[in-house]
Design a protein around this motif. Structure first.
Motif: not given
Length: 976
Positions: A301-303, A340-347, A374-376
């Motif tokens: 997953v790439q945000q 990967e990517g985005g302000v937050s990522a889960y799992g 990036t942040q969480n």
């Protein structure tokens, strides 16, 4: 879960697909339609040959179309391929958006009671070429439901992204309907689809399901199938919002995957669906998920939108209403996936975000997944639940049994900005979020996971749980599990290299071992809890083994085994060989509360480049230890304190325990071989032994090998302080019990024996002062034995400065060393009160007074090699009823009833009294110590706890009351 049980569970979820999945069954009365052309044709006038599209039309209408004929009834149909047809192309240009007429574009299949079922049976490759559409779009006919199967079919080339550069849809229903979803296959409501030994490869969609998209009301099952290298979403400058995800499969209905592979799929996001976008391999929303005996590998997953989220590099599952849905992951390998990517990522591997009841079982492996935000970043391998509590949120329930969560990584990379950006990582291996009820049981292993900060500025960064992070959970359990070799590095503040807990968590019969943490170089950076960090709430640890965990850091690195800011209840647990800068075994902070019973805290180490403290336990919270063993812990640094305990605040209670063979080993400064109690701390020791602890400084003074109450307060009841050793230069002091210039110790029923102050360079040379007790403030000893201690002066008790010393029912005996001179029983300064005390048989003088205001009441002095009394400039207030067996105390004895140079003291050798655990000097019949003390001076009991006489009777001088044990009564003779 056994196969039979699993089969029943799956059947209950997917209903009519059960037989097809498990038995590979085909319709029993099917019409067989043979495809003879490899190109795409739709020609009603054709009279020979049959294309795949025309075969589908024949099945839809239950009537021959073009050259397609059926062998058998056209109710339930099977499309097969002529032996010479290995590859079929779908090429007819789409005549309109989302067409459902089957003439061009995708193949529109209709199944149900009217059309019957349809199976497309290979082996065959179906290739979509130069067509802005998918391969199959399967609808339910007017009857409302039907079944569709791809059997030994490979589908590739479907692509619904061509020409789509901006958002075509803005509402949620378009995505759930798979309007631009399902690069190979779309399953409409009412359709149950099966992929049996089928392959979906290199297909693409814009919004949902690069390989397959299932609408709500539809269902999909895979049996021995492959979903490989499919893509959802756009890339580069061609981006769309509202992407759902599911690089391989997106399903809004029940999804079952058995003995299948989901490999190398990707979801490219540029925004997301209300914060719930993802599923590089599989994405499930609303429907249930069963995946068994399968592999989910190398999906991504790439945000691309900076403020959005990315979830579930391998699998994402959630439900958005208040009706929970079941997820079963059984005997599955989820490996090498990336989110990967985005302000937050889960799992990085699996994200179970909300509304699911998940069971992960059967030796499932979640390994080598990567989560980067990036942040969480939350859950490098597995994330269950969210870090916040949005409206309508239904927290998941997650159970893991017997699987592995290993070698996963979660990282945050943004530059921190206090008050603006706080990059945070929760759970390098597994994350359990707000409101989640979870359990990890039956041999679940969490190994070699990592939580890291990799950004350039770390002044304001947080990391929690290199292995497991349980964040604000109402209930969690880690039972019969292993949490080993996990890491937490690079944060300004980090907690729980192995396990981080918040909420109410139980850890039973679990091994937490070899985890490590290290903080960044930021100002005041540090880490807590190499094995386990209790952040808030309550953690219960039973029958566990916490060992070999390590915390490092340049500022503070506390609690190699445990770091506690909440409440910890720990029983029958071993905490050993952990390492930290402070608190090799434990640290408890501020409002923390720890209740420990039947634990062993052994061989932990506090070490640092300049200063370290508390080999076993450091902190300023509230701690209660019952029936514990705190032994063999070490402080090793150029300067150090508290071989076992260092308390700088709070309350520490120890009862029925042993502090043994702990050690401070330093060059410049060593203090408190067993414990150092700081200015704001309070210590209670009850029925506890402090044995053979050491304070060692090789180049400077060392202080108090046993317990040093440096500035706080201590209460000791029924305590033995024995065999402790202080090793340093001549200025060293205190080997058994020490009280600093602002401390206070109150002891009753205490034995202080065989403690020594010696030279570090020559351990046979006695140096320093206060072998038994060193007092610079306030010491109160009641019913005490201070015996056989050694120091260069004041071997039994040494005071300094304006000390205040109280002895009641005490025996000070046998202290000193061969050839000693000066006072070695008691050396006094400040103010002293000795009542019913026996000072006897010390080498050197018995009592020495220097600047002392001394009150002697019923004190017995006898058998000292250097005389009973040595006046070094002190003054005596009174010496009522005191007795000396030599003439050295004439200056001291200024009160009434004092007897100097008594001829018949008859003091017997030291004797042990088992009921009271006291060492004392009994007296013989006719001793000058008997019956000398008037009622006004009485203490209610003697050193052994026996009552003294009352009323008009007189008591004995010294600590021992002869009448209680040795009074002889005339026999009673009965007259005839």
């Amino acid at each position: 879960m056994k196969v039979k049980t699993l089969t029943h569970f799956v059947c209950g979820l997917i209903g009519g697909l059960c037989a097809a999945v498990w038995l590979g069954a085909q319709p029993t009365h099917a019409g067989t339609i043979t495809v003879t052309l490899d190109f795409d044709r739709f020609d009603a006038g054709a009279t020979s040959d049959c294309s795949l599209r025309e075969a589908v039309q024949t099945a839809n209408t239950n009537a021959p179309f073009a050259g397609c004929q059926a062998l058998g009834s056209l109710d339930d149909d099977v499309i097969v391929f002529d032996p010479g047809v290995n590859t079929v192309f779908i090429t007819r240009t789409v005549s309109g958006p989302d067409n459902d007429h089957n003439e061009d574009g995708d193949l529109d299949v209709f199944v149900g009671t009217v059309s019957g079922t349809l199976t497309v049976q290979g082996p065959v490759d179906i290739v979509v070429r130069a067509l802005f559409d998918r391969a199959f779009d399967v609808h339910a006919d007017p009857s409302g439901s039907g079944a569709f199967t791809l059997d030994r079919v490979r589908v590739s080339g479907g692509d619904l992204r061509i020409g789509l550069t901006t958002d075509t849809f803005s509402g949620d229903q378009d995505q759930i309907k798979c309007a631009v979803g399902g690069g190979a296959l779309r399953v409409q409501a009412g359709v149950s689809a099966l992929l049996s030994q089928a392959t979906l490869q290199e297909n693409a969609a814009a919004y949902a399901g690069g390989g397959v998209c299932v609408r709500e009301g539809g269902a999909l099952a895979l049996s021995r199938a492959q979903v490989i290298s499919n893509t959802v979403g756009l890339s580069g400058t061609d981006q769309v919002d509202w992407v759902l995800g599911g690089g391989g499969i997106w399903s809004s209905g029940p999804l079952t995957v058995v003995q299948s592979f989901v490999l190398g799929n990707s979801a490219v996001l540029s925004g997301g669906y209300y914060g719930h976008a993802g599923g590089g391999g599989l994405g499930v929303i609303t429907g249930s998920l069963v995946i068994s005996q399968s592999e989910v590998r190398a999906n991504r997953v790439q945000q691309n939108a900076p403020g959005a989220e990315a979830q579930g590099g391998g699998i994402m599952a959630l439900r958005l209403d208040n009706t929970p849905v079941d997820v079963l992951i059984d005997q599955v390998t989820v490996e090498g996936n990336i989110s990967e990517g985005g302000v937050s990522a889960y799992g990085g591997g699996v994200a179970l975000l909300q509304g699911v009841r998940a069971l992960i079982t059967g030796s499932t492996v979640i390994s080598g997944n990567v989560l980067s935000a990036t942040q969480n970043a939350l859950g490098g391998g597995l994330a269950a639940g969210l870090a916040y509590y949005p409206s309508g949120y239904l927290p998941p329930v997650a159970t893991l049994t017997g699987g592995h969560v290993s070698h996963n990584t979660a990282t945050a990379s943004a530059a921190s900005s206090p008050g603006v950006v706080t990059p945070t990582v929760f759970g390098g291996g597994a994350f359990f979020g707000q409101g989640v009820v979870f359990s990890m049981t039956q041999g679940t292993q969490v190994r070699e996971n990592a939580a890291r900060y990799i950004g350039s500025l770390s002044d304001n960064t947080n990391g929690f749980g290199g292995g497991v992070s349980a964040f604000a959970v109402p209930a969690g359990a880690i039972e019969d599990a292993v949490v080993e070799g996990n890491a937490l590095f690079g944060f300004r503040f980090g907690g729980g290299a192995g396990v981080h807990t918040g909420g109410d968590v139980w850890v039973r019969r679990t091994q937490i071992a070899g985890n490590s943490a290290g903080s960044s170089s930021a100002s005041s950076a540090g880490t807590l809890g190499g094995g386990m960090y209790v952040n808030w709430g309550v953690a219960h640890v039973e029958d566990a083994w916490v060992y070999g965990n390590v915390i490092t850091g340049t500022q503070f690195a506390n609690g190699g085994g445990f770091g506690v800011d909440g409440a910890l209840y720990i029983t029958h647990t071993q905490v050993s060989t952990n390492t930290a800068l402070n608190g090799g075994g434990f640290v408890d902070n501020g409002s923390a509360a720890v209740f420990a019973r039947a634990i062993t805290v052994t061989d932990n180490v506090a070490t640092g480049s300049s200063y370290a403290q508390a080999g076993a336990w450091s902190g300023d919270g509230t701690v209660v230890v019952t029936a514990g063993l705190i032994a063999g812990n070490v402080v090793s640094a150029p300067s150090g304190a508290g071989g076992a305990l260092m308390r700088y605040g709070g309350e520490f209670h120890v009862s029925h325990s042993v502090l043994r063979e702990n050690r401070v080993g330093a060059v410049w400064y060593a203090n408190g071989g067993a414990a150092l109690i700081g200015s704001n701390a309070k210590l209670w020791l009850t029925a506890t032994q402090v044995l053979s602890n050491t304070a060692l400084a090789t180049s400077n003074p060392a202080y108090v090998g046993g317990i040093n109450v440096d500035g706080g307060q201590a209460w000791l009841r029924g305590v033995v302080i024995s065999g402790n050793l202080t090793m340093g230069d001549n200025a060293s002091g205190g080997a058994g019990l020490g009280v600093g210039s602002s401390g206070a110790a109150d002891a009753e029923g205490i034995v202080i024996r065989d403690n020594r102050v010696v030279s570090a360079s020559n351990p046979s040379a006695v140096v320093g002062g206060g072998g038994g007790v060193s007092n610079g403030a306030v010491v109160r000893l009641r019913r005490a034995s201070v015996i056989h201690n050694q120091a260069a002066y004041g071997s039994g008790i040494n005071t300094y400065g304006a000390a205040e010393t109280h002895l009641l029912n005490a025996t000070v005996s046998g202290n000193g060393y061969p050839g000693a001179t000066g006072p070695h029983g008691i050396a006094l300064t400040g103010t002293a009160y000795l009542t019913h005390t026996t000072v006897a048989s010390n080498t050197g003088a018995g009592v020495g007074l220097a600047g002392t205001s001394l009150s002697l009441r019923a004190v017995a002095l006898a058998h000292h090699s250097g005389g009973n009394c040595l006046n070094q400039g002190g003054s005596v207030v009174n010496s009522d009823a005191s007795v000396s067996d030599d003439g050295s105390c004439s200056v001291f004895f200024v009160g009434s009833g004092a007897l100097n140079n008594a001829a018949n003291v008859k003091l017997l050798p030291l004797t042990f009294h088992a009921p009271s655990s006291m060492w004392y000097h009994p007296t013989a019949l006719g001793s000058d110590l008997h019956d000398r003390v008037p009622y006004a001076f009485l203490a209610g009991i003697d050193q052994l706890g026996q009552p003294r006489p009352s009323g008009t009777l007189h008591a004995d001088t010294g600590a021992f009351e002869f009448q209680n044990l040795h009074r002889v009564f005339a026999p009673i003779v009965r007259k005839p």
